[in-house]
Design a protein around this motif. Sequence first.
Motif, PDB file in Angstrom:
ATOM      1  N   HIS C  32     -11.737   0.420  -0.977  1.00 42.54           N
ATOM      2  CA  HIS C  32     -10.487   0.442  -0.474  1.00 42.54           C
ATOM      3  C   HIS C  32      -9.663  -0.984  -0.976  1.00 42.54           C
ATOM      4  O   HIS C  32      -8.609  -0.962  -1.138  1.00 42.54           O
ATOM      5  CB  HIS C  32     -10.246   0.193   1.108  1.00 42.54           C
ATOM      6  N   HIS C  33     -10.510  -1.945  -1.651  1.00 42.14           N
ATOM      7  CA  HIS C  33     -10.117  -3.008  -2.164  1.00 42.14           C
ATOM      8  C   HIS C  33      -9.110  -3.951  -1.246  1.00 42.14           C
ATOM      9  O   HIS C  33      -8.146  -4.256  -1.824  1.00 42.14           O
ATOM     10  CB  HIS C  33      -9.325  -2.944  -3.372  1.00 42.14           C
ATOM     11  N   LYS C  34      -9.381  -4.019   0.290  1.00 39.05           N
ATOM     12  CA  LYS C  34      -8.520  -4.613   0.779  1.00 39.05           C
ATOM     13  C   LYS C  34      -8.175  -5.944   0.858  1.00 39.05           C
ATOM     14  O   LYS C  34      -6.779  -6.143   0.526  1.00 39.05           O
ATOM     15  CB  LYS C  34      -9.011  -4.350   2.499  1.00 39.05           C
ATOM     16  N   THR C  35      -9.092  -6.858   0.437  1.00 40.85           N
ATOM     17  CA  THR C  35      -8.844  -8.048   0.317  1.00 40.85           C
ATOM     18  C   THR C  35      -8.002  -8.462  -0.938  1.00 40.85           C
ATOM     19  O   THR C  35      -7.166  -9.057  -0.820  1.00 40.85           O
ATOM     20  CB  THR C  35     -10.277  -9.026   0.362  1.00 40.85           C
ATOM     21  N   ILE C  36      -8.389  -7.666  -1.973  1.00 45.39           N
ATOM     22  CA  ILE C  36      -7.543  -7.897  -3.318  1.00 45.39           C
ATOM     23  C   ILE C  36      -6.147  -7.378  -3.293  1.00 45.39           C
ATOM     24  O   ILE C  36      -5.093  -8.289  -3.404  1.00 45.39           O
ATOM     25  CB  ILE C  36      -8.127  -7.248  -4.437  1.00 45.39           C
ATOM     26  N   LYS C  37      -5.628  -6.422  -2.519  1.00 42.19           N
ATOM     27  CA  LYS C  37      -4.619  -5.911  -2.356  1.00 42.19           C
ATOM     28  C   LYS C  37      -3.764  -6.825  -1.637  1.00 42.19           C
ATOM     29  O   LYS C  37      -2.566  -7.124  -1.785  1.00 42.19           O
ATOM     30  CB  LYS C  37      -4.625  -4.570  -1.882  1.00 42.19           C
ATOM     31  N   ASN C  38      -4.303  -7.329  -0.616  1.00 39.57           N
ATOM     32  CA  ASN C  38      -3.625  -8.372   0.583  1.00 39.57           C
ATOM     33  C   ASN C  38      -3.391  -9.393  -0.120  1.00 39.57           C
ATOM     34  O   ASN C  38      -2.335  -9.836   0.041  1.00 39.57           O
ATOM     35  CB  ASN C  38      -4.749  -8.611   1.988  1.00 39.57           C
ATOM     36  N   GLU C  39      -4.264 -10.081  -0.974  1.00 35.19           N
ATOM     37  CA  GLU C  39      -4.304 -11.218  -1.583  1.00 35.19           C
ATOM     38  C   GLU C  39      -2.816 -11.063  -2.468  1.00 35.19           C
ATOM     39  O   GLU C  39      -2.125 -11.922  -2.552  1.00 35.19           O
ATOM     40  CB  GLU C  39      -5.236 -11.437  -2.482  1.00 35.19           C
ATOM     41  N   PHE C  40      -2.874  -9.815  -3.248  1.00 31.64           N
ATOM     42  CA  PHE C  40      -1.705  -9.779  -4.030  1.00 31.64           C
ATOM     43  C   PHE C  40      -0.534  -9.716  -3.484  1.00 31.64           C
ATOM     44  O   PHE C  40       0.585 -10.078  -3.848  1.00 31.64           O
ATOM     45  CB  PHE C  40      -1.970  -8.461  -4.748  1.00 31.64           C
ATOM     46  N   VAL C  41      -0.195  -8.985  -2.300  1.00 28.40           N
ATOM     47  CA  VAL C  41       0.852  -8.487  -1.682  1.00 28.40           C
ATOM     48  C   VAL C  41       1.269 -10.151  -1.010  1.00 28.40           C
ATOM     49  O   VAL C  41       2.576 -10.449  -1.077  1.00 28.40           O
ATOM     50  CB  VAL C  41       0.643  -7.622  -0.559  1.00 28.40           C
ATOM     51  N   LYS C  42       0.376 -10.772  -0.746  1.00 30.86           N
ATOM     52  CA  LYS C  42       0.661 -12.075  -0.201  1.00 30.86           C
ATOM     53  C   LYS C  42       1.447 -12.982  -1.326  1.00 30.86           C
ATOM     54  O   LYS C  42       2.485 -13.504  -0.873  1.00 30.86           O
ATOM     55  CB  LYS C  42      -0.505 -12.762   0.544  1.00 30.86           C
ATOM     56  N   ILE C  43       1.098 -12.975  -2.251  1.00 25.40           N
ATOM     57  CA  ILE C  43       1.716 -13.602  -3.463  1.00 25.40           C
ATOM     58  C   ILE C  43       3.048 -13.026  -3.583  1.00 25.40           C
ATOM     59  O   ILE C  43       4.215 -13.616  -3.741  1.00 25.40           O
ATOM     60  CB  ILE C  43       0.792 -13.859  -4.565  1.00 25.40           C
ATOM     61  N   VAL C  44       3.078 -11.642  -3.817  1.00 21.91           N
ATOM     62  CA  VAL C  44       4.370 -11.100  -4.316  1.00 21.91           C
ATOM     63  C   VAL C  44       5.370 -10.794  -3.291  1.00 21.91           C
ATOM     64  O   VAL C  44       6.812 -11.017  -3.261  1.00 21.91           O
ATOM     65  CB  VAL C  44       4.048  -9.788  -4.966  1.00 21.91           C
ATOM     66  N   GLY C  45       4.994 -10.560  -2.049  1.00 29.09           N
ATOM     67  CA  GLY C  45       5.676 -10.576  -0.723  1.00 29.09           C
ATOM     68  C   GLY C  45       6.644  -9.326  -1.037  1.00 29.09           C
ATOM     69  O   GLY C  45       7.735  -9.253  -0.163  1.00 29.09           O
ATOM     70  N   LEU C  46       6.402  -8.354  -1.674  1.00 28.73           N
ATOM     71  CA  LEU C  46       7.416  -7.164  -1.772  1.00 28.73           C
ATOM     72  C   LEU C  46       6.638  -5.834  -1.168  1.00 28.73           C
ATOM     73  O   LEU C  46       5.518  -5.716  -1.253  1.00 28.73           O
ATOM     74  CB  LEU C  46       7.840  -6.939  -3.277  1.00 28.73           C
ATOM     75  N   PRO C  47       7.407  -5.002  -0.388  1.00 33.54           N
ATOM     76  CA  PRO C  47       6.754  -3.942   0.105  1.00 33.54           C
ATOM     77  C   PRO C  47       6.683  -2.780  -0.843  1.00 33.54           C
ATOM     78  O   PRO C  47       7.173  -2.814  -1.629  1.00 33.54           O
ATOM     79  CB  PRO C  47       7.877  -3.773   1.345  1.00 33.54           C
ATOM     80  N   ASP C  48       6.209  -1.574  -0.248  1.00 30.70           N
ATOM     81  CA  ASP C  48       6.292  -0.434  -1.026  1.00 30.70           C
ATOM     82  C   ASP C  48       5.226  -0.394  -2.190  1.00 30.70           C
ATOM     83  O   ASP C  48       4.930  -1.479  -2.754  1.00 30.70           O
ATOM     84  CB  ASP C  48       7.725   0.088  -1.285  1.00 30.70           C
ATOM     85  N   LEU C  49       5.189   0.842  -2.624  1.00 35.95           N
ATOM     86  CA  LEU C  49       3.996   1.257  -3.832  1.00 35.95           C
ATOM     87  C   LEU C  49       4.840   1.359  -4.849  1.00 35.95           C
ATOM     88  O   LEU C  49       6.203   1.892  -4.801  1.00 35.95           O
ATOM     89  CB  LEU C  49       3.125   2.316  -3.533  1.00 35.95           C
ATOM     90  N   ALA C  50       4.194   0.868  -6.169  1.00 35.02           N
ATOM     91  CA  ALA C  50       4.648   1.254  -7.392  1.00 35.02           C
ATOM     92  C   ALA C  50       4.586   2.950  -7.945  1.00 35.02           C
ATOM     93  O   ALA C  50       4.747   3.052  -9.140  1.00 35.02           O
ATOM     94  CB  ALA C  50       4.046   0.803  -8.445  1.00 35.02           C
ATOM     95  N   ILE C  51       4.873   3.785  -6.943  1.00 33.30           N
ATOM     96  CA  ILE C  51       4.665   4.904  -7.279  1.00 33.30           C
ATOM     97  C   ILE C  51       6.007   5.720  -7.634  1.00 33.30           C
ATOM     98  O   ILE C  51       6.149   6.741  -8.228  1.00 33.30           O
ATOM     99  CB  ILE C  51       3.773   5.974  -6.211  1.00 33.30           C
ATOM    100  N   SER C  52       6.882   5.228  -7.194  1.00 30.37           N
ATOM    101  CA  SER C  52       8.385   5.491  -7.446  1.00 30.37           C
ATOM    102  C   SER C  52       9.238   4.547  -7.770  1.00 30.37           C
ATOM    103  O   SER C  52       9.708   3.718  -6.932  1.00 30.37           O
ATOM    104  CB  SER C  52       8.943   6.292  -6.179  1.00 30.37           C
ATOM    105  N   ASN C  53       9.322   4.432  -9.383  1.00 26.76           N
ATOM    106  CA  ASN C  53      10.249   3.439  -9.766  1.00 26.76           C
ATOM    107  C   ASN C  53      11.042   3.842 -10.720  1.00 26.76           C
ATOM    108  O   ASN C  53      11.421   3.215 -11.694  1.00 26.76           O
ATOM    109  CB  ASN C  53       9.335   2.482 -10.231  1.00 26.76           C
ATOM    110  N   GLY C  54      11.687   5.143 -10.547  1.00 28.11           N
ATOM    111  CA  GLY C  54      12.466   5.986 -11.560  1.00 28.11           C
ATOM    112  C   GLY C  54      13.918   5.036 -11.634  1.00 28.11           C
ATOM    113  O   GLY C  54      14.654   4.991 -12.308  1.00 28.11           O
TER     114      GLY C  54
END
Lengths: 391, 320, 100
Positions: C32-54
């Motif tokens: 799940h890479h929980k810690t890495i993902k949380n670390e990343f989100v903490k810095i960037v602070g933006l919600p949602d996934l990069a799956i729809s960026n059309g």
Amino acid sequence: MNHFLIGFAISSLFRRGAKSFFTIFIFTSLIFLLSSILFISNSIKEELFITLKSLPQITVQKLQAGRHTNIEISKIDKLLKLNGVQSAIPRIWGYYYFEKAGVNFSIVGIDSFDKQYKKSFEAIVKDVDFDELYKNNSMIVGEGVDKVLRENYYQGVFNFIKPDGELKKIKIASTFKSATALESNDIILMPKDLVLEIFGMNKNEVTDIVLEIANPEEIPTIAKKIKNLFPDSKVITNSDLRVSYQNIFDYKSGMFLALFIISAFTFFMIVYDKASGLSSEEKREIGILKALGWKIDDVLKAKFYEAFVVSFISFLVGVMLALFFVYTLQAPLLKDIFIGYSRLKPVFDLPFAFDFQTLFLLFFLTIPIYIAAIIIPSWRVASMNADEVMR
Amino acid sequence: MFLTPEIIAIYILDIIFLVFASFAFIISIMIVKKWDINSTSELQYSLEKRAILVATIIKYIFILKLPLFIFFVFTADKISGVITGAMCAAGVVNSISFGLWLFVFKILNLFIFGFWIALHVKDMQDEKLSFTKLKFSIFIVAFVLLVVEIFYEISFFSSLDVDKIVSCCGTLFSVASSSSFSLIFNIPNNVIITTFYLIFALLVFFSFLKKELPFLVINVIFFIVSLLSLILFFGTYIYELPTHHCPYCFLQREYYYVGYLLYITLFIGTFSGISGSILRMLRADYKKIFYKTSLIFNSLYVAIVTAYPIIFYIKNGVWL
Amino acid sequence: MNKLGKYFLVLLFVLLGLFAIETLYMYTTAKHHKTIKNEFVKIVGLPDLAISNGANFIRHRSYSDTFSLFSNGPELLEYFPSTFTYNFAKKNNPARIQTP
């Protein structure tokens, strides 16, 4: 439970091998398709919820004429005066449209590459040279961004076009680790002043303000206060984000289900038709059974055991295939339903998410429909008169 | 209105139930009107066949309704994540004015359908089919209740509002609230506990005495008193929180889903007691095993709920 | 029970066993890479996934408002309704805080 009846049901299934096989095959594929969709949507939702608690507790944005605009930096002081607000951090972020490839990047600004970030950067960025980052103005990009830029012959450097038409050359220092691909694929991280320059923003304006609240219980009250203080603001709390996450995937799988209903109904019709259209041989079989002294109930029971065997095997096989398809093969084709149109598709692994509720849901959406389809035909078959069918 | 997969599943099943139950309803009316076991007419013959269809349909509905009830609570729990202020199923159910009624109807229907099947099994063993008219008259009533339940359920899900803040179990099940629940909080704890154990003692007593009518009455009372005592007293020990009186929260993972165990044992215990007594009153040759089933499951329920306060006392040395 | 019935029981247990093994295997090997993902989100602070960026209004759709779909670049055709099912709240009250 009469095990002779179960035995009889199974052998009668085998006697009509092709017919039973066809039903099992179709039913299995339906269950497989449905469970694949639910599994994909579940794991994407899981992915969203993993990071939910790291998101800002309150985000304050400004609306002007119904649109999001930049918020004045001076509002921070007023926000900090509210009881319970621990910190208010201005953020600068936005989208950069890279026309040549037709993709949108999300550019996020941070307070220069400060020492405080060092530890977390080591966790999320591929072999980063922190001192190098600190000295030169450079950026960290997601894997997808890196790929798109490479395809367009930008190696290690990219020219942003500023609003006044000038070019701003920025070095690519590194990329984010691929474990974060789902979150970081289109993100570009760089110091704030660079973002301001690229977007041509005013120095005393920011995109939005993020608040940290000491006591999470107070979040709704504080959000309400902010709304009163600045009526033109849009206040997004952490729980709003949660609701948004939940809604979007419920809605998507709901849409799919709405379509599924049609195919389920078609399946219902096929089963109904197959169960009521009896061959003369089957009729004779029922006739002999009844002449031997079977009651209507016994014939019905045998029919239900047949249905149970068919639906149970199809259910197990369908769900197992779906698990394999989604989590081992990473759901080719079907994943695209959830990804949408984008040239910046992330390469990612669906995290394993499986619970009893989904299993329950799958059960209720498939097996009762099958059983319902056979009730009336089986009854009709079972209640035929022995003399009538043997004639 | 939501369009979550769970709700769609419930809708589909509701519609299937409604269609099949309507079939059964029409046949039931015919049977009640024209049933004559001594007749040898064509009509009687076809009615006998159709009676079996109705029985099959009712079995189908009942067997699905049992897990569907649990699934409904599951769904309400899940939706509670989306509705502001709701922490568990209680908030969701009570966000709609008739939410509680939906629950009452659901439980009532489970009892009635279960009883119907018990009656049916008894009827099939009787070569004169002497209960047939009775059981189909019962089904006509049950059908009306089922329609009301389904109507409530569909309007329940379609009138859920994401934007409305609801009050959840903390406020609903507390002394201070003005909800209909607050009335029962006037009952002091020792009264409800004494009543609970007294009723249980009576239940044990009557189950050894094997008298149907008192056993039936005591089972009904036991069901109600159990629910009340669960909300008022035992629930607080499950949560280890003197102010938390919710009857739904212990269905969640944090409490190891103990609620399902509690409700299922209570349901089996009281249901077998009630339906067994009625059936035995109808026919004296009905087997007495139901006294045992009822006693075992009711005792199991009492044992589980009693264990919570005692374990709490042993651990902490004080009562809540 | 006859022979086929017994075969069926065996098949049933085999299927159930396979099912259990499969879920267990996936459960234990899941990353799940929980810690890495949380670390990343903490810095960037933006919600949602990069799956729809059309389009930019669906990239961070938890933040976007209904109007934002009109503010695109001139050559970006409006393909929003057909490619992304979007369920916006009836009353667009962002904080969803209101007195009843």
